[in-house]
Design an enzyme around this catalytic site. Sequence first.
Site, PDB file in Angstrom:
ATOM      1  N   ASP A 116       0.820  -1.214   0.000  1.00  0.00           N
ATOM      2  CA  ASP A 116       0.000   0.000   0.000  1.00  0.00           C
ATOM      3  C   ASP A 116       0.854   1.264   0.000  1.00  0.00           C
ATOM      4  O   ASP A 116       0.522   2.246  -0.657  1.00  0.00           O
ATOM      5  CB  ASP A 116      -0.999  -0.002   1.152  1.00  0.00           C
ATOM      6  CG  ASP A 116      -0.326  -0.061   2.507  1.00  0.00           C
ATOM      7  OD1 ASP A 116       0.760  -0.652   2.586  1.00  0.00           O
ATOM      8  OD2 ASP A 116      -0.878   0.482   3.476  1.00  0.00           O
ATOM      9  N   SER A 118       3.848   1.680  -1.389  1.00  0.00           N
ATOM     10  CA  SER A 118       4.387   1.874  -2.746  1.00  0.00           C
ATOM     11  C   SER A 118       3.303   2.399  -3.687  1.00  0.00           C
ATOM     12  O   SER A 118       3.561   3.265  -4.534  1.00  0.00           O
ATOM     13  CB  SER A 118       4.900   0.551  -3.299  1.00  0.00           C
ATOM     14  OG  SER A 118       5.803  -0.010  -2.400  1.00  0.00           O
ATOM     15  N   ILE A 162       3.168  -9.777   1.189  1.00  0.00           N
ATOM     16  CA  ILE A 162       2.734 -11.032   1.817  1.00  0.00           C
ATOM     17  C   ILE A 162       1.552 -10.795   2.752  1.00  0.00           C
ATOM     18  O   ILE A 162       0.884 -11.728   3.154  1.00  0.00           O
ATOM     19  CB  ILE A 162       3.872 -11.723   2.601  1.00  0.00           C
ATOM     20  CG1 ILE A 162       4.350 -10.869   3.778  1.00  0.00           C
ATOM     21  CG2 ILE A 162       5.022 -12.095   1.687  1.00  0.00           C
ATOM     22  CD1 ILE A 162       5.186 -11.655   4.768  1.00  0.00           C
ATOM     23  N   ASP A 163       1.298  -9.528   3.106  1.00  0.00           N
ATOM     24  CA  ASP A 163       0.328  -9.251   4.171  1.00  0.00           C
ATOM     25  C   ASP A 163      -1.135  -9.393   3.749  1.00  0.00           C
ATOM     26  O   ASP A 163      -2.004  -9.549   4.575  1.00  0.00           O
ATOM     27  CB  ASP A 163       0.528  -7.820   4.704  1.00  0.00           C
ATOM     28  CG  ASP A 163       1.925  -7.606   5.241  1.00  0.00           C
ATOM     29  OD1 ASP A 163       2.540  -8.601   5.667  1.00  0.00           O
ATOM     30  OD2 ASP A 163       2.408  -6.457   5.234  1.00  0.00           O
ATOM     31  N   ARG A 207       1.791  -7.363   9.752  1.00  0.00           N
ATOM     32  CA  ARG A 207       1.677  -5.995  10.301  1.00  0.00           C
ATOM     33  C   ARG A 207       0.299  -5.788  10.944  1.00  0.00           C
ATOM     34  O   ARG A 207      -0.094  -6.592  11.759  1.00  0.00           O
ATOM     35  CB  ARG A 207       1.972  -4.967   9.213  1.00  0.00           C
ATOM     36  CG  ARG A 207       3.431  -5.060   8.764  1.00  0.00           C
ATOM     37  CD  ARG A 207       3.924  -3.790   8.214  1.00  0.00           C
ATOM     38  NE  ARG A 207       3.198  -3.423   7.009  1.00  0.00           N
ATOM     39  CZ  ARG A 207       3.594  -2.509   6.170  1.00  0.00           C
ATOM     40  NH1 ARG A 207       4.721  -1.856   6.382  1.00  0.00           N
ATOM     41  NH2 ARG A 207       2.892  -2.209   5.113  1.00  0.00           N
ATOM     42  N   ARG A 289       5.151 -23.487  24.544  1.00  0.00           N
ATOM     43  CA  ARG A 289       6.335 -22.823  23.951  1.00  0.00           C
ATOM     44  C   ARG A 289       5.880 -21.747  22.952  1.00  0.00           C
ATOM     45  O   ARG A 289       4.770 -21.816  22.432  1.00  0.00           O
ATOM     46  CB  ARG A 289       7.209 -23.837  23.200  1.00  0.00           C
ATOM     47  CG  ARG A 289       7.533 -25.090  23.980  1.00  0.00           C
ATOM     48  CD  ARG A 289       8.502 -24.793  25.100  1.00  0.00           C
ATOM     49  NE  ARG A 289       8.501 -25.860  26.097  1.00  0.00           N
ATOM     50  CZ  ARG A 289       9.421 -26.823  26.161  1.00  0.00           C
ATOM     51  NH1 ARG A 289      10.390 -26.867  25.290  1.00  0.00           N
ATOM     52  NH2 ARG A 289       9.359 -27.738  27.104  1.00  0.00           N
ATOM     53  N   ARG A 480     -14.556 -45.040  -7.570  1.00  0.00           N
ATOM     54  CA  ARG A 480     -15.117 -44.526  -8.835  1.00  0.00           C
ATOM     55  C   ARG A 480     -16.497 -45.118  -9.148  1.00  0.00           C
ATOM     56  O   ARG A 480     -17.177 -44.642 -10.047  1.00  0.00           O
ATOM     57  CB  ARG A 480     -14.184 -44.873  -9.991  1.00  0.00           C
ATOM     58  CG  ARG A 480     -12.935 -44.027 -10.032  1.00  0.00           C
ATOM     59  CD  ARG A 480     -12.116 -44.411 -11.265  1.00  0.00           C
ATOM     60  NE  ARG A 480     -10.814 -43.761 -11.226  1.00  0.00           N
ATOM     61  CZ  ARG A 480     -10.569 -42.527 -11.618  1.00  0.00           C
ATOM     62  NH1 ARG A 480     -11.570 -41.779 -12.059  1.00  0.00           N
ATOM     63  NH2 ARG A 480      -9.366 -42.013 -11.551  1.00  0.00           N
ATOM     64  N   THR A 537     -11.420 -32.672  -7.488  1.00  0.00           N
ATOM     65  CA  THR A 537     -10.657 -33.515  -8.411  1.00  0.00           C
ATOM     66  C   THR A 537      -9.469 -32.732  -8.934  1.00  0.00           C
ATOM     67  O   THR A 537      -9.594 -31.535  -9.224  1.00  0.00           O
ATOM     68  CB  THR A 537     -11.521 -33.969  -9.605  1.00  0.00           C
ATOM     69  OG1 THR A 537     -10.645 -34.435 -10.646  1.00  0.00           O
ATOM     70  CG2 THR A 537     -12.367 -32.858 -10.191  1.00  0.00           C
ATOM     71  N   ARG A 668      13.932 -35.860 -23.100  1.00  0.00           N
ATOM     72  CA  ARG A 668      13.680 -36.939 -22.143  1.00  0.00           C
ATOM     73  C   ARG A 668      12.218 -36.875 -21.706  1.00  0.00           C
ATOM     74  O   ARG A 668      11.616 -35.798 -21.694  1.00  0.00           O
ATOM     75  CB  ARG A 668      14.537 -36.750 -20.887  1.00  0.00           C
ATOM     76  CG  ARG A 668      16.008 -36.940 -21.106  1.00  0.00           C
ATOM     77  CD  ARG A 668      16.359 -38.433 -21.094  1.00  0.00           C
ATOM     78  NE  ARG A 668      17.790 -38.638 -20.956  1.00  0.00           N
ATOM     79  CZ  ARG A 668      18.687 -38.515 -21.921  1.00  0.00           C
ATOM     80  NH1 ARG A 668      18.302 -38.145 -23.132  1.00  0.00           N
ATOM     81  NH2 ARG A 668      19.961 -38.733 -21.688  1.00  0.00           N
TER      82      ARG A 668
HETATM   83  P1  ATP Z   1       4.857  -3.723   2.338  1.00  0.00           P
HETATM   84  O1  ATP Z   1       3.363  -3.811   2.455  1.00  0.00           O
HETATM   85  O2  ATP Z   1       5.474  -4.983   1.919  1.00  0.00           O
HETATM   86  O3  ATP Z   1       5.536  -3.111   3.509  1.00  0.00           O
HETATM   87  P2  ATP Z   1       4.830  -1.174   1.060  1.00  0.00           P
HETATM   88  O4  ATP Z   1       4.802  -0.803  -0.374  1.00  0.00           O
HETATM   89  O5  ATP Z   1       3.621  -0.808   1.863  1.00  0.00           O
HETATM   90  O6  ATP Z   1       5.133  -2.723   1.129  1.00  0.00           O
HETATM   91  P3  ATP Z   1       6.391   0.917   2.273  1.00  0.00           P
HETATM   92  O7  ATP Z   1       7.684   0.874   3.001  1.00  0.00           O
HETATM   93  O8  ATP Z   1       5.224   1.468   2.984  1.00  0.00           O
HETATM   94  O9  ATP Z   1       6.117  -0.565   1.754  1.00  0.00           O
HETATM   95  O10 ATP Z   1       6.585   1.778   0.929  1.00  0.00           O
HETATM   96  C1  ATP Z   1       7.624   1.498   0.018  1.00  0.00           C
HETATM   97  C2  ATP Z   1       8.171   2.764  -0.564  1.00  0.00           C
HETATM   98  O11 ATP Z   1       7.111   3.461  -1.248  1.00  0.00           O
HETATM   99  C3  ATP Z   1       8.677   3.776   0.455  1.00  0.00           C
HETATM  100  O12 ATP Z   1       9.993   3.494   0.866  1.00  0.00           O
HETATM  101  C4  ATP Z   1       8.580   5.065  -0.323  1.00  0.00           C
HETATM  102  O13 ATP Z   1       9.678   5.200  -1.207  1.00  0.00           O
HETATM  103  C5  ATP Z   1       7.324   4.871  -1.144  1.00  0.00           C
HETATM  104  N1  ATP Z   1       6.198   5.507  -0.435  1.00  0.00           N
HETATM  105  C6  ATP Z   1       5.486   4.995   0.584  1.00  0.00           C
HETATM  106  N2  ATP Z   1       4.561   5.861   1.009  1.00  0.00           N
HETATM  107  C7  ATP Z   1       4.703   6.977   0.254  1.00  0.00           C
HETATM  108  C8  ATP Z   1       4.066   8.253   0.189  1.00  0.00           C
HETATM  109  N3  ATP Z   1       3.070   8.568   0.995  1.00  0.00           N
HETATM  110  N4  ATP Z   1       4.485   9.128  -0.731  1.00  0.00           N
HETATM  111  C9  ATP Z   1       5.461   8.825  -1.581  1.00  0.00           C
HETATM  112  N5  ATP Z   1       6.112   7.660  -1.553  1.00  0.00           N
HETATM  113  C10 ATP Z   1       5.754   6.740  -0.669  1.00  0.00           C
END
Ligand code: ATP
Length: 777
Positions: A116, A118, A162-163, A207, A289, A480, A537, A668
């Site tokens: 999110d 990125s 992965i989240d 997270r 544990r 079957r 199946t 093969r």
């Molecule tokens: P994951 O869910 O695996 O952590 P992510 O994409 O949410 O992945 P983040 O560390 O939140 O991971 O974001 C990755 C990169 O995206 C940041 O290091 C930054 O460069 C960019 N980024 C995140 N939020 C913003 C924002 N609000 N504005 C501009 N760039 C952002």
Amino acid sequence: MTPSVYTPSANARRVAIMTSGGDSQGMNGVVRAVVRMSIHMGCEAYAILEGYEGLVRGGDAIKRMYWEDVRGYLSIGGTLIGTKRCQEFKARSGRMEAAKNLVMKGISGLIVCGGDGSLTGADIFRSEWPSLLDELVQTKQLTPEQIEPHRHLNICGLVGSIDNDFSGTDATIGCYSSLQRICEMVDAVDDTAASHMRGFVIEVMGRNCGWLALMASIATGADYVFIPEKPPGQDWEEEMCEIVISHRKLGKRRTIIIISEGAQNTELQKITADQVVKVLTEKLKLDTRKTVLGHIQRGGLPSYYDRWLATLQGVEAVKALLEATPETPSPVITVRENKILRSDLQECVRLTKSAGAALKGKDFKKAMNLRDIEFKDYFDSYKLTTSTTEENPRLRLPKEKHMRIAIIHVGAPCAGMNPAVRAAVAYCLSRGHTPLAIYNGFPGLQRHHADKPVGSVRELKWIDVDDWVNQGGSELGTNRSLPSEDVPTTADCFRLYKFDALFLIGGFEAFTSASQIRNNRDKYPSFRIPLLVLPATISNNVPGTEYSLGSDTCLNTLVGFCDVIRQSASASRRRVFVVETQGGKSGYLATMTGLAVGALAVYTPEDGINMRMLLRDIDFIREDFQDDKGAARAGKIILRNERASEIYTTQMIADVINVEAQGRFDARVAVPGHYQQGMKPSPIDRIRSFKLAIKCMQFLEDNFAGKSRDEINANPLNAAIIGIQGSDAVFSPMGSDLGLEATQADWAMRRQITEYWRPVKGIIDILSGRPNDTNWL
Ligand code: ATP
């Protein structure tokens, strides 16, 4: 002086792909699909190395990618083009540098695969783009002429994480591989826990999203789960202890509690694994544990599903980018059940953010609803099945609605059959129904004599099935043989055991059995009960569904098999493996495995095999090995379904290749045979068996509980099948003019008339570079 800028010509657009944020399995599959699809569409492909850092840095960090650069990417975990968290990009100055670099490289389309954060960054970048360009001109870093061809930046998002915390999609790329890793680990801990009668508290990632924890709990039959979206009440210690004690009383030898790393109470105070261990140790004197799974969850090979998702979404992203106009809102590629969709990036980012805000604001109900559509249902069903040992009056139906539900496995065994029974039984018991197992399929039933019952029908208890959560094959025994072998005895047993409904879990034989029983209702009144089929199946050939239980486990097994044999080719060089898959007359397994391993060609019964096709493919192999840009080391895979051709057998294809190769390469044969059924069910098969079996029980309840024979007869869904169709799980009638028996069953070929997956063959060809004449786009 302003730097020289590349101006793209109309037919050579430049498309760049970047992976960003936390790495996840499947990101490499995205890169492969984007690079090759872009080249196929006449574009130049680029990779931005190390996420936004590479974009800000420019220069060598924006690298031209060629076809062979992404060879082998599909089967490698993590991201080969790198990812980093980049603070600079969060500031406008960093984004200005990034914009300049893109203009200088002539890149007009950017595909970002990340979480999110990125995608939020990508969204901000696109919205600022015009002002960034204006500022670059004002500050004389670029000229108006230079920016003119780049006025519009098209962005497309792909959710890699992965989240599985992104709203608007069922799954993020990587979440199911991660879940697979978690399930492997919990299964392993389970064995040792049972040996010593211990308790284990297992912490998983995610997270502030509880998806991994909840799904892992469903898939491994954990006793209790902590997730951030559903903080337990103040009395959680008592509630957890009660459940653990009740399970132990029933004979359970181990206790597994799964806790999400973001677990919290209603006051947002963190609940830790140590706290939970302390409660179990002190209150129950249970030897307990803690296990923190950590980064193991991120690593390892991508599962079949993530390769499928990464490939189809990567292809879709390129198409979306090339179709975009300046007015098109930026899309993010999502998935709903089996359907790849384009959603609005901005809207999905907004929803994801509001889920986070809702959590912070203690509005847990809202946070839960903002996760994927079924998250809440999963949680409720999990709670219902884990606390089933207690007679909870709130959950129980009135007596007149209780049903005697018979459960039978029909056809070949497959992974998912056992967990489906487990879920159905747990549900039935919590509602007051009686689940009855039919052992050894219809022959088991037909062996029954009124004067000498053979015990093929028995009531199931919760503890009988609890361990089935992760067991492959069929504990009930499956066969079957069909009801038609002895209809009168079958009907007599229905009457004798007072079945109110029959739940059939199996493949085409289960479908056929339900059809035979339905068609004998006029003659045998005991058959006038609801019949419900849950497709299970490996062949995935049952009408009415795009997915059958067991097929995902099988595909994972086949993908692993192909990875191993392909690796063996790296030593012998220039080798082609012809791998024979099962699937009967359906090419599903061969095709989907082909997609997930990047096969050179796939031969299916639907398309057959002919000499022209074979020779053309041999020419293609020859050319590829001749170029030798790494192809010789990589090894090639051809997938051939066992019934693709009467004449061109698997061995014959290998022989023809060997003769034609004239010593320049060799072929093969590899036949995995029954190995394809796999061992333990994959997480997808476990979760879907849980979900679909419970939906089936609810369907029987809603439509037929307490209903008269006349009402049952009048309901067209009194013989039905549950299936995944596109983005939904639906019940379809088997009989009547519009029913599946008449409209979707190819009885001669024992497969569906409309096979949704067939266009995938075109994508395999495009991404392997195989010449083909399929006009699929
Ligand atoms: P994951 O869910 O695996 O952590 P992510 O994409 O949410 O992945 P983040 O560390 O939140 O991971 O974001 C990755 C990169 O995206 C940041 O290091 C930054 O460069 C960019 N980024 C995140 N939020 C913003 C924002 N609000 N504005 C501009 N760039 C952002």
